[in-house]
Design a protein around this motif. Sequence first.
Motif, short mmCIF file in Angstrom:
data_model
loop_
_atom_site.label_atom_id
_atom_site.label_comp_id
_atom_site.label_asym_id
_atom_site.label_seq_id
_atom_site.Cartn_x
_atom_site.Cartn_y
_atom_site.Cartn_z
N ASP A 1 -58.72 -3.64 32.49
CA ASP A 1 -58.86 -2.60 31.48
C ASP A 1 -59.42 -3.22 30.20
OD1 ASP A 1 -56.77 -3.98 30.24
OD2 ASP A 1 -55.24 -2.62 30.99
N LYS A 2 -59.58 -2.40 29.15
CA LYS A 2 -60.19 -2.88 27.92
C LYS A 2 -59.42 -4.05 27.31
CE LYS A 2 -62.80 1.08 26.16
NZ LYS A 2 -62.99 1.98 24.98
N PHE A 3 -58.09 -3.94 27.31
CA PHE A 3 -57.26 -4.99 26.72
C PHE A 3 -57.46 -6.31 27.45
CE2 PHE A 3 -53.25 -7.38 26.69
CZ PHE A 3 -53.13 -7.61 25.32
N GLN A 4 -57.46 -6.28 28.77
CA GLN A 4 -57.64 -7.50 29.55
C GLN A 4 -59.02 -8.11 29.34
OE1 GLN A 4 -56.62 -5.54 33.25
NE2 GLN A 4 -54.71 -6.71 33.42
N LEU A 5 -60.04 -7.26 29.26
CA LEU A 5 -61.39 -7.76 29.02
C LEU A 5 -61.50 -8.43 27.66
CD1 LEU A 5 -63.55 -4.83 30.46
CD2 LEU A 5 -63.15 -7.07 31.49
N HIS A 6 -60.85 -7.85 26.67
CA HIS A 6 -60.87 -8.42 25.32
C HIS A 6 -60.21 -9.79 25.32
CE1 HIS A 6 -60.77 -7.34 20.78
NE2 HIS A 6 -60.91 -8.63 20.95
N ILE A 7 -59.04 -9.91 25.97
CA ILE A 7 -58.34 -11.19 26.04
C ILE A 7 -59.19 -12.23 26.76
CG2 ILE A 7 -56.35 -12.39 27.02
CD1 ILE A 7 -55.71 -10.71 24.57
N TYR A 8 -59.82 -11.83 27.86
CA TYR A 8 -60.65 -12.76 28.62
C TYR A 8 -61.82 -13.26 27.77
CZ TYR A 8 -63.82 -14.60 32.15
OH TYR A 8 -64.64 -15.43 32.85
N ALA A 9 -62.46 -12.36 27.02
CA ALA A 9 -63.59 -12.75 26.17
C ALA A 9 -63.15 -13.74 25.11
CB ALA A 9 -64.20 -11.50 25.52
N ALA A 10 -61.97 -13.51 24.51
CA ALA A 10 -61.46 -14.41 23.46
C ALA A 10 -61.16 -15.79 24.03
CB ALA A 10 -60.21 -13.81 22.83
N LEU A 11 -60.54 -15.85 25.22
CA LEU A 11 -60.21 -17.13 25.84
C LEU A 11 -61.49 -17.88 26.23
CD1 LEU A 11 -57.21 -16.06 28.10
CD2 LEU A 11 -57.11 -17.42 26.00
N ALA A 12 -62.47 -17.17 26.74
CA ALA A 12 -63.73 -17.80 27.14
C ALA A 12 -64.44 -18.39 25.93
CB ALA A 12 -64.63 -16.78 27.84
N GLU A 13 -64.40 -17.68 24.80
CA GLU A 13 -65.04 -18.19 23.59
C GLU A 13 -64.34 -19.45 23.10
OE1 GLU A 13 -66.94 -15.71 20.23
OE2 GLU A 13 -64.95 -16.20 19.46
N GLN A 14 -63.02 -19.47 23.14
CA GLN A 14 -62.28 -20.66 22.74
C GLN A 14 -62.62 -21.85 23.64
OE1 GLN A 14 -58.06 -20.10 22.35
NE2 GLN A 14 -58.26 -18.30 21.04
N GLU A 15 -62.74 -21.59 24.94
CA GLU A 15 -63.06 -22.66 25.88
C GLU A 15 -64.44 -23.24 25.57
OE1 GLU A 15 -63.06 -23.45 30.69
OE2 GLU A 15 -63.55 -21.47 29.92
N ARG A 16 -65.42 -22.38 25.27
CA ARG A 16 -66.77 -22.86 24.95
C ARG A 16 -66.76 -23.71 23.69
NH1 ARG A 16 -68.08 -17.69 26.86
NH2 ARG A 16 -68.03 -16.83 24.76
N GLU A 17 -65.98 -23.28 22.68
CA GLU A 17 -65.90 -24.05 21.44
C GLU A 17 -65.29 -25.42 21.69
OE1 GLU A 17 -63.70 -21.53 18.86
OE2 GLU A 17 -65.40 -20.22 18.38
#
Length: 221
Positions: free
Chosen positions: A110-126
């Motif tokens: 759902d939207k909440f899960q997608l938002h969390i996934y995007a935030a975690l992926a961005e942190q991993e890239r950084e």
Amino acid sequence: MKRYVIYRRVSTEEQGKSGLGLEAQHRDIALFLENFSEEPYEVIGEFEDHLSGKHDERPQLAAALELVRKTGAELLVAKLDRLSRKVSFIATLMDDPKVKLRVASMPSADKFQLHIYAALAEQEREFISARTKAALAEAKAKGVKLGGLRDKTMKRNEVVKANARARAEKVAQTVQPLRAQGASLRQIAEALNASGVPTARGGRWQASQVKRVLERLQAVG
């Protein structure tokens, strides 16, 4: 009837990486439509950008979103990072009441899960970026000549390009005459598949691959 607008994105650097190429995106989207979509469904548009996910200005994505807002269809992408690598961009898009987003690789998210996934992926890239910079600084401090590594990479890239041109020339006698007769990219791909001509990876031809072959042949010519 459920309606979808499909969006795919790939950058030059990602073309050959597993899981990021256009073939993989076609596959994941096809799997979603076959196994997870409501029935019946209709794909009313397909759009494709060849740009980095760091750029927000992507003409084909803009066109896809315009069609989504106009028709009420759902925007379907293979993976979330194909939409964007920026969590702020994804969050803004999900806040748009006229945009419904589906991710093929996460069919039940759902939207909440997608938002969390995007935030975690961005942190991993950084973190990966910081780790790479630290490793390069450490290597430089030890006297490692980093320029030599870049030279090897450049030579390897030239070999890859040369091989791609050679493969394009092998199918030139099939691709170019068909294109001259007005055949579409998809029709040319179907002709290559029907003739048993494999892609570089031994798979089936897609319109996007035919397009790249024509571009390479034009550059050589």
